[in-house]
Design an enzyme around this catalytic site. Structure first.
Site, mmCIF file in Angstrom:
data_model
loop_
_atom_site.group_PDB
_atom_site.id
_atom_site.type_symbol
_atom_site.label_atom_id
_atom_site.label_comp_id
_atom_site.label_asym_id
_atom_site.label_seq_id
_atom_site.Cartn_x
_atom_site.Cartn_y
_atom_site.Cartn_z
ATOM 1 N N GLU A 65 0.841 -1.214 0.000
ATOM 2 C CA GLU A 65 0.000 0.000 0.000
ATOM 3 C C GLU A 65 0.866 1.250 0.000
ATOM 4 O O GLU A 65 0.632 2.192 -0.761
ATOM 5 C CB GLU A 65 -0.896 0.056 1.254
ATOM 6 N N CYS A 91 -1.771 -2.871 7.476
ATOM 7 C CA CYS A 91 -1.231 -3.037 8.824
ATOM 8 C C CYS A 91 -1.462 -1.764 9.635
ATOM 9 O O CYS A 91 -1.639 -0.681 9.101
ATOM 10 C CB CYS A 91 0.249 -3.406 8.776
ATOM 11 N N CYS A 100 0.502 1.179 7.455
ATOM 12 C CA CYS A 100 -0.137 1.512 6.167
ATOM 13 C C CYS A 100 -1.446 2.261 6.388
ATOM 14 O O CYS A 100 -1.878 3.024 5.518
ATOM 15 C CB CYS A 100 -0.367 0.249 5.354
ATOM 16 N N ARG A 207 11.998 -25.343 -5.019
ATOM 17 C CA ARG A 207 13.113 -24.831 -4.220
ATOM 18 C C ARG A 207 13.139 -23.314 -4.241
ATOM 19 O O ARG A 207 13.398 -22.669 -3.227
ATOM 20 C CB ARG A 207 14.451 -25.333 -4.800
ATOM 21 N N THR A 219 20.128 -38.766 3.430
ATOM 22 C CA THR A 219 20.117 -38.226 2.062
ATOM 23 C C THR A 219 21.439 -37.521 1.765
ATOM 24 O O THR A 219 22.012 -37.664 0.687
ATOM 25 C CB THR A 219 18.931 -37.240 1.902
ATOM 26 N N ARG A 230 18.779 -24.292 -9.796
ATOM 27 C CA ARG A 230 19.600 -24.191 -11.012
ATOM 28 C C ARG A 230 18.787 -24.195 -12.308
ATOM 29 O O ARG A 230 19.149 -23.542 -13.267
ATOM 30 C CB ARG A 230 20.621 -25.329 -11.059
ATOM 31 N N GLU A 290 12.966 -32.313 1.079
ATOM 32 C CA GLU A 290 13.532 -33.198 0.050
ATOM 33 C C GLU A 290 14.314 -34.242 0.810
ATOM 34 O O GLU A 290 15.452 -33.997 1.216
ATOM 35 C CB GLU A 290 14.475 -32.433 -0.873
ATOM 36 N N GLY A 292 14.561 -38.672 2.311
ATOM 37 C CA GLY A 292 14.345 -40.091 2.054
ATOM 38 C C GLY A 292 13.074 -40.587 2.727
ATOM 39 O O GLY A 292 12.370 -39.842 3.414
ATOM 40 N N LEU A 295 12.219 -40.020 6.746
ATOM 41 C CA LEU A 295 11.775 -38.680 7.161
ATOM 42 C C LEU A 295 10.388 -38.367 6.579
ATOM 43 O O LEU A 295 9.537 -37.791 7.264
ATOM 44 C CB LEU A 295 12.821 -37.626 6.741
HETATM 45 C C1 AOF Z 1 4.359 -6.714 4.500
HETATM 46 N N1 AOF Z 1 4.004 -6.188 3.310
HETATM 47 O O1 AOF Z 1 2.591 -5.169 1.983
HETATM 48 C C2 AOF Z 1 1.913 -5.689 4.170
HETATM 49 C C3 AOF Z 1 2.286 -6.274 5.426
HETATM 50 O O2 AOF Z 1 7.999 -5.165 9.841
HETATM 51 P P1 AOF Z 1 7.079 -4.600 8.844
HETATM 52 O O3 AOF Z 1 6.846 -3.128 9.046
HETATM 53 O O4 AOF Z 1 7.506 -4.896 7.416
HETATM 54 O O5 AOF Z 1 5.637 -5.265 9.053
HETATM 55 C C4 AOF Z 1 5.383 -6.577 8.665
HETATM 56 C C5 AOF Z 1 3.929 -6.937 8.945
HETATM 57 O O6 AOF Z 1 3.039 -6.030 8.331
HETATM 58 C C6 AOF Z 1 3.576 -8.303 8.401
HETATM 59 O O7 AOF Z 1 3.861 -9.292 9.337
HETATM 60 C C7 AOF Z 1 2.087 -8.188 8.133
HETATM 61 O O8 AOF Z 1 1.378 -8.527 9.299
HETATM 62 C C8 AOF Z 1 1.851 -6.692 7.880
HETATM 63 N N2 AOF Z 1 1.458 -6.337 6.482
HETATM 64 N N3 AOF Z 1 3.509 -6.756 5.527
HETATM 65 O O9 AOF Z 1 5.460 -7.166 4.645
HETATM 66 C C9 AOF Z 1 2.830 -5.653 3.090
HETATM 67 N N4 AOF Z 1 0.701 -5.164 3.958
HETATM 68 ZN ZN ZN Z 2 1.614 -2.190 6.053
#
Ligand code: AOF
Ligand code: ZN
Length: 331
Positions: A65, A91, A100, A207, A219, A230, A290, A292, A295
């Site tokens: 955002e 957030c 945000c 991966r 493994t 790769r 990944e 055997g 596990l």
């Molecule tokens: C993200 N990207 O676009 C949104 C998130 O440590 P910060 O400030 O990067 O906050 C991470 C938290 O913010 C994340 O755990 C999630 O709950 C919230 N939203 N996080 O990395 C984003 N919108």
């Molecule tokens: Zn945010």
């Protein structure tokens, strides 16, 4: 305040398009954002036209955002922002970056649509905060459009590695298992695999998106696998944890050194539960197993998996075809 996009059919279609666009942007960042989630955001004007869009590029960088708003500011479009469409609830906390919610409140946006609530208790509450500030805040579940369920399923899958770590205290576990026509996982003497390029590309894609690889000492001692990405381009600058279950300390220092030179951070664990807890604490959203048969049996018996990718080679005489089955564990 600008006028919001309304609820008639045409506007619902614009909204569904915006969600699809935001989810597509988030999908491009799969595997690149741990410990953060993959998030995409689209800003619309009052007619539902896209002004700017952005994905979250990785931990420590701007949230989707905030980045979309910054792009709008740079383009001189801030005054036209009416709706914010985002794949995760904005957030409401000061983390590595600012909240945000506050970034949105610096714009004339009067409406916010988010796909899913934030499962992270530290950052959640953004929807309420914005409502209290007088914005119209709705979630994808409220959208009246025939694509709603598909979009919700896509959003849920994209958030699954992050939400699994936050809610269950372990990473999202993907298992890759290759079987020959007789149900054996052991390739013929002298070769490391018995499946062709299609299976190899799939394995390397799995991966690529993983934040860690989990394997067992057996493994390592049998194959000394590189476990690097790769056959597809890797995410630039990404380093993964290599978690090895090695209760008896059988893996030699030379192998661990090689792994380090290949960009891994190797860690030894005593059992599956401890390994997964350790990976979650280290911020891994997704781990690829990944390993055997022994596990894999524990992973299955303990129900500690989310997606099981089975690569089966066809019996002799049936070309050289393989069957790939993606199983998802019921929640
Ligand atoms: C993200 N990207 O676009 C949104 C998130 O440590 P910060 O400030 O990067 O906050 C991470 C938290 O913010 C994340 O755990 C999630 O709950 C919230 N939203 N996080 O990395 C984003 N919108
Ligand atoms: Zn945010």
């Amino acid at each position: 305040m600008a006028q919001a996009i309304g609820s008639d059919l045409e506007r619902a279609a614009l909204l569904a398009d915006a969600f699809r666009h935001a989810l597509g942007l988030a999908a491009e960042m799969v595997g690149a954002t741990a410990p953060n989630p993959t998030v995409g955001c689209v800003l619309l004007d009052a007619k539902g036209k896209i002004l700017t869009s952005a994905a979250h590029l990785g931990a420590g960088q701007l949230h989707a955002e905030a980045r979309a708003i910054q792009l709008a500011r740079e383009a001189g479009l801030t005054g036209q922002i009416a709706s914010v469409i985002v794949t995760l609830e904005p957030c409401n906390h000061q983390g590595r970056t600012g909240p945000c919610t506050e970034a949105i409140l610096t714009t004339p946006a009067c409406e916010v649509w988010y796909a899913l609530p934030d499962p992270n208790p530290v950052a959640s509450g953004g929807a309420d905060r914005l409502r209290r500030a007088g914005l119209r805040v709705l979630s994808l579940a409220d959208m009246r459009h025939p694509d709603r369920e598909d979009l919700l399923a896509w959003a849920t899958r994209l958030l699954a590695p992050f939400s699994t770590r936050v809610q269950r205290g372990r990473p999202y576990v993907t298992v890759k298992q290759a079987l020959d026509p007789f149900g054996s996982m052991i390739p013929p003497a002298g070769s490391k695999t018995f499946t062709g390029p299609e299976a190899l590309t799939l394995a390397h894609r799995l991966r690529r998106r993983a934040d860690a690889i989990l394997t067992g000492s057996g493994t390592i001692l049998a194959d000394r696998p590189a476990l690097t990405v790769r056959h597809v381009p890797d995410i630039p600058g990404k380093s993964r944890i290599l978690s090895i279950l090695d209760r008896r300390g059988r893996v030699d220092a030379a192998y661990l050194d090689e792994a380090r030179q290949n960009g891994f951070r190797p860690r030894i664990a005593m059992d599956l539960g401890a390994a997964l807890r350790d990976l979650a604490e280290a911020g891994c959203n997704e781990v690829l197993v990944e390993a055997g048969p022994a596990l894999l049996r524990s992973v299955e018996a303990e129900g500690r998996w989310d997606e099981w990718v089975l690569i089966e080679k066809a019996p002799p005489g049936q070309d050289d075809r393989i069957t790939i089955t993606h199983n998802t564990r019921p929640a």
